[in-house]
Design a protein around this motif. Structure first.
Motif, mmCIF file in Angstrom:
data_model
loop_
_atom_site.group_PDB
_atom_site.id
_atom_site.type_symbol
_atom_site.label_atom_id
_atom_site.label_comp_id
_atom_site.label_asym_id
_atom_site.label_seq_id
_atom_site.Cartn_x
_atom_site.Cartn_y
_atom_site.Cartn_z
ATOM 1 N N ASP A 1 42.067 49.547 -50.345
ATOM 2 C CA ASP A 1 42.356 48.587 -49.337
ATOM 3 C C ASP A 1 42.320 47.230 -49.898
ATOM 4 N N ASP A 2 43.531 46.830 -50.240
ATOM 5 C CA ASP A 2 43.783 45.741 -51.053
ATOM 6 C C ASP A 2 44.576 44.439 -50.275
ATOM 7 N N TYR A 3 44.077 43.598 -50.279
ATOM 8 C CA TYR A 3 44.707 42.142 -49.874
ATOM 9 C C TYR A 3 45.524 41.849 -50.883
ATOM 10 N N ILE A 4 46.668 41.218 -50.754
ATOM 11 C CA ILE A 4 47.577 40.876 -51.727
ATOM 12 C C ILE A 4 47.666 39.440 -51.752
ATOM 13 N N SER A 5 47.275 38.796 -52.544
ATOM 14 C CA SER A 5 47.461 37.607 -53.027
ATOM 15 C C SER A 5 48.714 37.016 -53.218
ATOM 16 N N THR A 6 49.254 35.735 -52.774
ATOM 17 C CA THR A 6 50.697 35.173 -52.597
ATOM 18 C C THR A 6 50.675 33.950 -53.136
ATOM 19 N N GLN A 7 51.559 33.411 -53.981
ATOM 20 C CA GLN A 7 51.744 32.005 -54.338
ATOM 21 C C GLN A 7 52.917 31.281 -53.370
ATOM 22 N N GLU A 8 53.527 32.070 -52.735
ATOM 23 C CA GLU A 8 54.746 31.418 -51.852
ATOM 24 C C GLU A 8 53.736 31.013 -50.503
ATOM 25 N N GLN A 9 54.432 30.027 -49.737
ATOM 26 C CA GLN A 9 54.128 29.477 -48.455
ATOM 27 C C GLN A 9 54.196 30.483 -47.394
ATOM 28 N N VAL A 10 53.102 30.795 -46.565
ATOM 29 C CA VAL A 10 53.267 31.768 -45.400
ATOM 30 C C VAL A 10 53.449 30.840 -44.096
ATOM 31 N N VAL A 11 54.393 31.011 -43.570
ATOM 32 C CA VAL A 11 54.677 30.092 -42.242
ATOM 33 C C VAL A 11 53.865 30.771 -41.008
ATOM 34 N N ASP A 12 53.784 32.222 -40.985
ATOM 35 C CA ASP A 12 53.200 32.843 -39.917
ATOM 36 C C ASP A 12 52.414 34.128 -40.233
ATOM 37 N N TYR A 13 51.212 34.022 -40.220
ATOM 38 C CA TYR A 13 50.111 35.324 -40.356
ATOM 39 C C TYR A 13 50.244 36.278 -39.563
ATOM 40 N N LEU A 14 51.081 36.321 -38.608
ATOM 41 C CA LEU A 14 51.176 37.362 -37.489
ATOM 42 C C LEU A 14 49.772 38.152 -37.157
ATOM 43 N N THR A 15 48.777 37.186 -36.869
ATOM 44 C CA THR A 15 47.330 37.828 -36.962
ATOM 45 C C THR A 15 46.906 38.909 -35.814
ATOM 46 N N PHE B 1 49.501 40.791 -35.038
ATOM 47 C CA PHE B 1 49.794 42.153 -35.197
ATOM 48 C C PHE B 1 49.344 42.700 -36.541
ATOM 49 N N SER B 2 48.798 41.886 -37.406
ATOM 50 C CA SER B 2 48.406 42.132 -38.850
ATOM 51 C C SER B 2 46.900 41.950 -38.911
ATOM 52 N N ASN C 1 41.201 54.122 -27.956
ATOM 53 C CA ASN C 1 41.674 53.004 -27.386
ATOM 54 C C ASN C 1 41.690 52.085 -28.748
ATOM 55 N N ILE C 2 42.893 52.099 -29.378
ATOM 56 C CA ILE C 2 42.776 51.467 -30.685
ATOM 57 C C ILE C 2 43.506 50.002 -30.391
ATOM 58 N N GLN C 3 43.643 49.150 -31.450
ATOM 59 C CA GLN C 3 44.165 47.897 -31.295
ATOM 60 C C GLN C 3 44.142 47.143 -30.093
ATOM 61 N N SER C 4 42.762 46.902 -29.855
ATOM 62 C CA SER C 4 42.426 46.281 -28.500
ATOM 63 C C SER C 4 42.527 44.831 -28.735
ATOM 64 N N GLU C 5 42.236 44.182 -29.847
ATOM 65 C CA GLU C 5 42.310 42.881 -29.998
ATOM 66 C C GLU C 5 43.518 42.622 -31.034
ATOM 67 N N THR C 6 43.192 43.272 -32.238
ATOM 68 C CA THR C 6 44.325 42.839 -33.374
ATOM 69 C C THR C 6 44.151 44.343 -33.956
ATOM 70 N N HIS C 7 45.183 44.415 -35.102
ATOM 71 C CA HIS C 7 45.540 45.512 -35.857
ATOM 72 C C HIS C 7 44.670 45.329 -36.891
ATOM 73 N N ASP C 8 44.153 46.653 -37.281
ATOM 74 C CA ASP C 8 43.476 46.933 -38.705
ATOM 75 C C ASP C 8 44.060 48.025 -39.457
ATOM 76 N N SER C 9 44.344 47.722 -40.458
ATOM 77 C CA SER C 9 45.284 48.846 -41.324
ATOM 78 C C SER C 9 44.265 50.241 -41.513
#
Length: 1120
Positions: free
Chosen positions: A958-972, A974-975, A1060-1068
């Protein structure tokens, strides 16, 4: 008006105080040597890259334009000068050539020769024309190039500087202890003054004085009327390199004695001319060689180093954001040799030893003078009136056809069809429904183009089809996060596994964008620049080729400690650098010899991985003579054993002198990488002429079948007696045309190093000669690659690669053993004839890169892939997060007993993504929406769950991937990713690098596990991972009927699992577990996939229920 603006090159300064200009080298001490290496910015002589000096990413000044000067192919720029009357920028070269450029776009205006051999040491303009000063003469030309007068005098000895004292008087100085005052109206000298200075290297004027800088580091202030010294300032102890005056301030830079060695002084000496005393000096971070005042709203001072860095300072000591900014000129590793500032201080021009002139300003619409006179241009030819596309009455014969011997583009249409830029048409599904197979009928994999900086796709394919390099890259793994060799190996593995489909180089380009040297060299282009077609693709791909090869060598070198050294003596520890495959393939050893006219020779050993072609002069001396004929081998030999003139320090002569520099090859490479370097019109004309001569003298022909009658759709099975179509190849209607396949570029070459060290190269025009064995000591090379730029004024063109694909690749992909030529145009791949890879019609195709490989290349290198990924990548590793907040682990890493996977082991997977840029779309007049460019996604979280066993359903990744590039939309929504989750400084998640997680997934793929998830095709596409279709169980496909819409995971969970999943947001984790439960439901309902009839009936019920509810889950009250 201020006439104090003429550029002075570093070559004008005297050798006594220029000993350390190129890097503080103690040249006047025993054992010292001066080395001259032509390299790109940030590259050392051994191919190692170092960090360039840089600060903030924004500054007031930027480069407006740069251009390679006329006559600068082999000689650098010696001086630059802004015209004080018109919007012109003048430059002079070391070979006595003068060129002017108009306006901010630097359109060439005039170009002419003022001296046959001597360099232009200074330039000035006045109302009557332009003045060019050489060592012993002065010439005045009109701005259109016509000669007005020449001035010579016995007192003109090794002239160094000149100054337009007033609109009609010129003052000149040099190594003659005299000042010459010249009347420009008559072209005759007024007065010659005897002075004490041995050398007058710099001349400036102030409100009261004529300022003369001499070789001893003094600045003498003279009375303009009598030329007598009024004041003398002891500015620099070791020598003066430059100074400038503005108002009552005078600032100098020069050399100082540092531990017995002459070095550039990083202190600027500032004088107040009202009291004739120095004030507080300015300390700067660079080694200054040039100084120019740029007074706009304050007395700013531009300080320039010879390496191309400059800074804008306030001599009063005021520290501002601008004064802390350090600019970098893209000199390509060459030295800055001349600087000038426009009269209105809006533009700064830089000349370099590589021949380029760079224009910098705060505005793209820079003007050189506040009140410029209108520049006279040649009259323009009237164009014909345009004809409307719907005009049916204007005869086409009214359009005159130009006469010429070149082939019309319409005649070459059969060759252009596979080279034009192919654009991807996007739909609601992105590129999933785009028919890539329409453009690629082979089993080789293409590369997609919608990724930023995908211009290098052609070169990536070239490197892939070099078998030893492919094996070396796929066998390489290191701990470096952004390693180009690792990412190239991952990409090559995908190209290996893919048959006929497309891949993306997104991860490789992601690592490429993070390398500071790539950005400093201008290899990273913006989306707007790429979309507008403003990028110079031929220059860009050749710079990319020059950068990537040493970078791959550096990434793959193995450094080991010397076992013979003492362990106790730390100071004696040495390292052994094992040559990498890249080094053994591309590197050639050479000696560089500098020979002075006094006979002194200095030799140093170095190596190179690339050859840049240098084209000789093909025009004979006599008028009316045909051009000289050069073989490709002779041009390559002249480029490898290059001999040219350069400025170097001679220890015997104790001065800088023109020195003959010669290169001698000591070891031949296995792969000869060549940059064609067609930068100037003369280079293009040389290639075009040699190509035409080769076709006229060549005897190579090939038969091409042209049909005048269409083939019948039924072939020989046609039963119609009156059928007018062809039924076989032997029928009438077939024409065989002979095509001249001769080309200037040979199909191969042979090279040999003789016993005396001389290099011999000869063309091989017949492929049969490449396979013949010989004992004459020659090593044979065959043409492997030609990369070309297809010109298109509308889009900027595109890059294609002609590649001779070898037997091993055909055996793996096509199942046959043979070689064939293909053209790789991103995702479009087409087989071609071998002569098409060597013939270049420069009207629409420009050669950029050529690769020649040894005929026995595979015999000298290891061509087996040693897969370096093992189960250790799955072991638990600490998070990169540095937050003090307590981290709650959401997964249980695999234990040692779980690491042995069997084929088909089920693993549930889900990934979440963030957006790096917004989608670009347009609305048509009919209201339909069309995607122009999709949003670029980046993986942000990856979860893998055990599919069987006692810990079934528990995540092991369950890895969160670090990024050095600018994120314009986190799509919270859906993600589930929130701002800060990917920041290693504040995140409480388990953060890893993309490479670390990618290795885990690659290991799982290689072990044959079965991935279970929902919509995995898109997930693996963004992750940039190639997974065989038999290892994917996608619930979106399993729970769908043919040609019907796909159901969402949320609806399937509600319908089949009553969840009933994804009630508020997504979870991988939740999504992966749900996909695993659905897969088990599928196995249960279809009898492990064997009972397709009952499962189809179940799906029909699903679709009926979905249509009733409009595929939306009812509210809880409604369901009850």
């Amino acid at each position: 008006m201020d006439f104090n603006h003429s550029g002075y090159g570093v070559e004008q300064y005297q050798p006594q105080y220029l000993a350390a200009v190129d890097g503080s080298i103690p040249v006047d001490y025993p054992g010292a040597e001066v080395e001259y290496v032509n390299e790109p910015i940030g590259v050392s002589a051994h191919g190692e890259y170092h960090e360039p000096i840089g600060v903030s990413a924004h500054g007031e000044y930027h480069e407006v334009h740069s251009v390679l000067g006329d006559g600068c192919g082999h000689y650098g720029v010696s001086t630059v000068h802004f015209d004080i009357q018109e919007e012109l920028l003048w430059m002079g070269t070391h070979q006595g050539h003068v060129t002017s450029y108009y306006g901010p776009h630097m359109q060439k205006y005039t170009s002419f020769q003022t001296h046959a051999t001597q360099p232009i040491v200074g330039m000035a303009t006045f109302e009557g024309g332009v003045l060019s000063l050489t060592a012993d003469s002065l010439r005045c030309n009109s701005r259109q190039g016509m000669r007005i007068f020449d001035y010579k005098h016995e007192a003109m000895v090794n002239m160094q500087s000149m100054l337009l004292f007033d609109p009609f008087n010129l003052v000149m100085g040099g190594q003659n202890k005299k000042l010459i005052k010249l009347d420009l109206t008559t072209g005759e000298n007024q007065t010659i003054y005897d002075i004490d200075e041995e050398v007058v290297s710099v001349l400036r004027t102030s409100q009261r004085f004529l300022c003369c800088g001499d070789s001893r580091g003094k600045v003498n202030l003279r009375d303009p009327a009598t030329m007598k010294v009024v004041h003398s300032l002891d500015a620099q102890s070791g020598g003066l390199t430059d100074f400038d005056v503005h108002g009552n301030q005078l600032v100098t830079c020069g050399l100082t004695d540092r531990l017995g060695t002459m070095a550039l002084d990083r202190l600027l000496i500032v004088y107040d001319l009202r009291v004739m005393r120095p004030i507080t000096p300015l300390q700067i971070p660079i080694e200054p060689v040039f100084l120019r005042y740029v007074p706009t709203y304050s007395n700013r001072l531009a300080v320039i180093s010879q390496s191309g860095q400059f800074q804008l300072l306030d001599p009063g000591g005021l520290v501002t954001a601008e004064s802390m900014f350090l600019y970098q000129i893209n000199t390509g590793g060459h030295m800055v040799s001349a600087v000038d500032v426009s009269t209105n201080f809006q533009g700064i021009a830089f000349g370099e030893s590589g021949g380029y002139v760079h224009l910098w300003s705060e505005s793209n619409n820079v003007v050189f003078n506040d009140y410029s006179q209108e520049t006279e241009f040649a009259p323009q030819v009237d164009h014909l009136n345009p004809i409307g596309i719907m005009d049916e009455f204007t005869p086409l014969s009214s359009i005159p056809t130009p006469y010429g011997e070149s082939t019309l583009l319409s005649e070459a249409k059969h060759s252009v069809s596979y080279t034009h830029l192919v654009e991807i048409k996007y739909s609601k599904l992105g590129v999933e429904d785009f028919d890539f197979r329409h453009y690629n009928k082979t089993n080789f994999a293409g590369l997609e183009t919608h990724i930023p900086n995908a211009y290098c796709n052609a070169m990536l394919q070239v490197l892939y089809f070099i078998e030893p390099l492919r094996c070396a890259m796929e066998s390489h793994i290191c701990a470096k996060e952004f390693c180009l060799a690792c990412e190239l190996g991952f990409l090559f593995h995908m190209l290996d596994q893919t048959k006929g489909k497309t891949c993306q180089a997104s991860n490789f380009l992601r690592a490429f964008r993070t390398i500071p040297e790539a950005s400093a060299l201008g290899l990273i282009i913006g989306d707007a620049e790429e979309a507008a077609g403003r990028a110079n693709l031929p220059r860009l791909i050749q710079s990319w080729n020059r950068f990537v090869l040493p970078q791959l060598m550096q990434d793959t070198q193995e450094i080991k400690e010397d076992p013979l050294t003492s362990e106790t003596d730390v100071s004696s520890e040495e390292v052994i650098v094992t040559p990498s495959t890249v080094q053994r393939l591309f590197e050639s050893d050479m000696d560089i010899v500098n020979r002075c006219k006094c006979g002194k020779e200095t030799t140093r050993s170095t190596s190179t991985m690339l050859v840049t072609l240098n084209y000789p002069d093909m025009n004979p001396a006599g008028a009316g003579q045909p051009p000289k004929v050069f073989s490709f081998a002779s041009v390559l030999q002249g480029s490898l054993s290059l001999e040219h003139m350069t400025q170097a320090w001679c220890k015997d002569c104790k001065k800088y002198l023109p020195t003959v520099q010669t290169r001698t090859i000591k070891r031949l490479p296995d792969v000869i990488a060549i940059n064609c370097q067609l930068e100037t019109n003369s280079d293009m004309m040389f290639w075009r002429t040699q190509e035409e001569i080769a076709k006229q003298n060549g005897d190579e022909v090939a038969d091409t079948i042209v049909s005048t009658t269409k083939m019948c759709r039924y072939g020989k099975g046609c039963t119609r007696k009156d059928c007018k179509f062809r039924h076989s190849e032997d029928d009438e209607g077939i024409n065989v045309i002979k095509i001249n396949t001769s080309s200037w570029v040979p199909c191969g070459i042979k090279m040999r190093l003789s016993e005396n060290g001389a290099l011999e190269i000869h063309d091989i025009d017949k492929e049969e000669e490449l396979t013949k064995s010989s004992d004459d000591g020659f090593q044979k090379y065959l043409l492997h690659t030609s990369v070309a730029h297809i010109q298109d004024l509308r889009s900027g063109g595109n890059l294609i690669a002609h590649i001779n694909v070898g037997k091993m690749y055909h055996k793996r992909k096509e199942g046959v053993t043979h070689t064939n030529w293909y053209v790789f145009n991103d995702f479009a791949i087409t087989p071609i004839e071998r002569h098409e890879a060597r013939q270049f019609n420069l009207d629409w195709m420009t050669p950029c890169v050529l690769y020649f490989t040894r005929t026995d290349l595979a015999e000298h290198h290891d061509t087996t892939v040693h897969y370096p990924i093992d189960e250790s990548v799955l072991l638990h590793k600490a998070s990169l997060a540095q937050s003090t907040e307590v981290q709650h682990s959401t997964f249980t890493a695999l234990q040692s007993g779980e690491l042995q996977f069997e084929d088909g082991f089920p693993v549930a997977i889900d990934a979440e993504f963030v957006s790096l840029n917004q989608e670009e779309a347009e609305i048509r007049s009919d209201g339909t929406r069309t995607t122009v460019k999709p949003s670029q996604m980046s993986v942000a979280r990856i979860t893998c769950i055990r599919g069987v066993g006692p810990m079934q359903g528990i995540p092991f990744i369950d890895d969160y991937i670090s990024t050095q590039e600018q994120v314009v939309d986190y799509l919270t929504k859906f993600s589930g990713i929130k701002p800060g989750d990917l920041d290693v400084m504040i995140s409480s998640k388990h953060i890893t690098t993309l490479k670390s997680t990618y290795l885990k997934l690659r290991y799982l793929v290689d072990r044959g596990v079965t991935f279970i998830g929902h919509g995995l095709k898109k997930d693996f596409r963004v992750i940039n991972l190639q997974v065989p279709s038999n290892q994917i169980m996608d619930t979106a496909i399993l729970f769908s009927l043919p040609k019907q819409r796909l159901s969402s995971l949320k609806f399937l969970a509600w319908y089949f699992l009553k969840l009933n999943i994804q009630s508020e947001t997504h979870d991988s984790i939740e999504d992966a577990r749900t996909a695993l439960l659905l897969y088990q439901k599928y196995l249960e309902g279809s009898d492990n996939g064997n009972d397709k009839v009952s499962w189809k009936a179940t799906l029909k019920e699903l679709y009926e229920q979905g249509r009733k509810l409009n595929w939306k889950i009812p509210e809880p009250d409604a369901s009850q």
